[in-house]
Design a protein around this motif. Sequence first.
Motif, mmCIF file in Angstrom:
data_model
loop_
_atom_site.group_PDB
_atom_site.id
_atom_site.type_symbol
_atom_site.label_atom_id
_atom_site.label_comp_id
_atom_site.label_asym_id
_atom_site.label_seq_id
_atom_site.Cartn_x
_atom_site.Cartn_y
_atom_site.Cartn_z
ATOM 1 N N ARG A 133 -3.392 7.964 -0.025
ATOM 2 C CA ARG A 133 -2.345 7.164 -0.478
ATOM 3 C C ARG A 133 -1.638 6.581 0.540
ATOM 4 O O ARG A 133 -1.580 7.189 1.656
ATOM 5 N N LYS A 134 -1.027 5.275 0.468
ATOM 6 C CA LYS A 134 -0.454 4.774 1.491
ATOM 7 C C LYS A 134 1.043 4.086 0.873
ATOM 8 O O LYS A 134 0.916 3.538 -0.097
ATOM 9 N N ARG A 135 2.092 4.695 1.402
ATOM 10 C CA ARG A 135 3.339 3.882 0.995
ATOM 11 C C ARG A 135 3.191 2.458 1.696
ATOM 12 O O ARG A 135 3.209 2.417 3.058
ATOM 13 N N LEU A 136 3.948 1.544 1.087
ATOM 14 C CA LEU A 136 4.124 0.181 1.409
ATOM 15 C C LEU A 136 5.384 -0.102 1.915
ATOM 16 O O LEU A 136 6.359 0.025 1.268
ATOM 17 N N ALA B 137 -3.812 4.973 5.067
ATOM 18 C CA ALA B 137 -3.651 5.807 4.054
ATOM 19 C C ALA B 137 -3.740 7.397 4.623
ATOM 20 O O ALA B 137 -4.309 7.541 5.547
ATOM 21 N N GLU C 127 2.630 2.911 -9.185
ATOM 22 C CA GLU C 127 1.987 2.657 -8.110
ATOM 23 C C GLU C 127 0.434 1.890 -8.392
ATOM 24 O O GLU C 127 0.030 1.594 -9.559
ATOM 25 N N ARG D 91 2.330 -5.428 -3.012
ATOM 26 C CA ARG D 91 3.861 -5.784 -2.709
ATOM 27 C C ARG D 91 4.086 -6.954 -3.586
ATOM 28 O O ARG D 91 5.239 -6.848 -4.040
ATOM 29 N N ALA E 168 5.299 0.196 -4.502
ATOM 30 C CA ALA E 168 5.894 0.853 -3.313
ATOM 31 C C ALA E 168 4.618 1.816 -2.550
ATOM 32 O O ALA E 168 4.878 2.339 -1.528
ATOM 33 N N ALA E 169 3.584 1.852 -3.347
ATOM 34 C CA ALA E 169 2.539 2.754 -2.922
ATOM 35 C C ALA E 169 1.117 2.365 -3.458
ATOM 36 O O ALA E 169 1.205 1.928 -4.488
ATOM 37 N N GLU F 184 -3.058 -4.580 -0.528
ATOM 38 C CA GLU F 184 -1.809 -4.394 -0.193
ATOM 39 C C GLU F 184 -0.864 -5.672 -0.513
ATOM 40 O O GLU F 184 0.243 -5.304 -1.023
#
Length: 159
Positions: A151-154, A131, A77, A107, A112-113, A103
């Motif tokens: 946390r943020k999933r991308l 997030a 991550e 990416r 992924a996060a 971000e």
Amino acid sequence: MSDPLLIRRARRDEAAALSDLAMRAKAHWGYDDAFMEMCRDELTIHPERIETGEVWVAERDGAAIGLLEVRFEEDGEAEVQHCFVDPSAMASGIGRRLWAKAEDIARAAGVAAIGVDSDPNAEGFYQAMGAVTVARSPSGSIPGRTLPRLRKRLAPSAA
């Protein structure tokens, strides 16, 4: 009219100025001198990290007004280590632009996060960026203090 904000890689010779920017931004939340001194090491931007990492500057009219540092963790991550906006430029969209850059960096690396241990005063900002608060993390500066862990999933890049 084009946006005069430039987001570019930091330069080694900016380490002290970027450390000062981080301290000003943190102090904006009303922390006292003793608290700020305890945070100094954690908020110091070292020239070596600029050379080897993802350290970025938001610049307007030749002045650094924002700072972003992203690190990649062993768990695959990305971690936002620093995301600060000079108090004179807060609430002007620069933080949002720096988060978008974080971000993009994540990416591009196939991550992924993205996570961040946030100052409690900035938790709402990161939530507004999508997030989610998932835990509390120990402060790296203040014994016994915990920070919101977000946390943020991308979504994968469209490219």
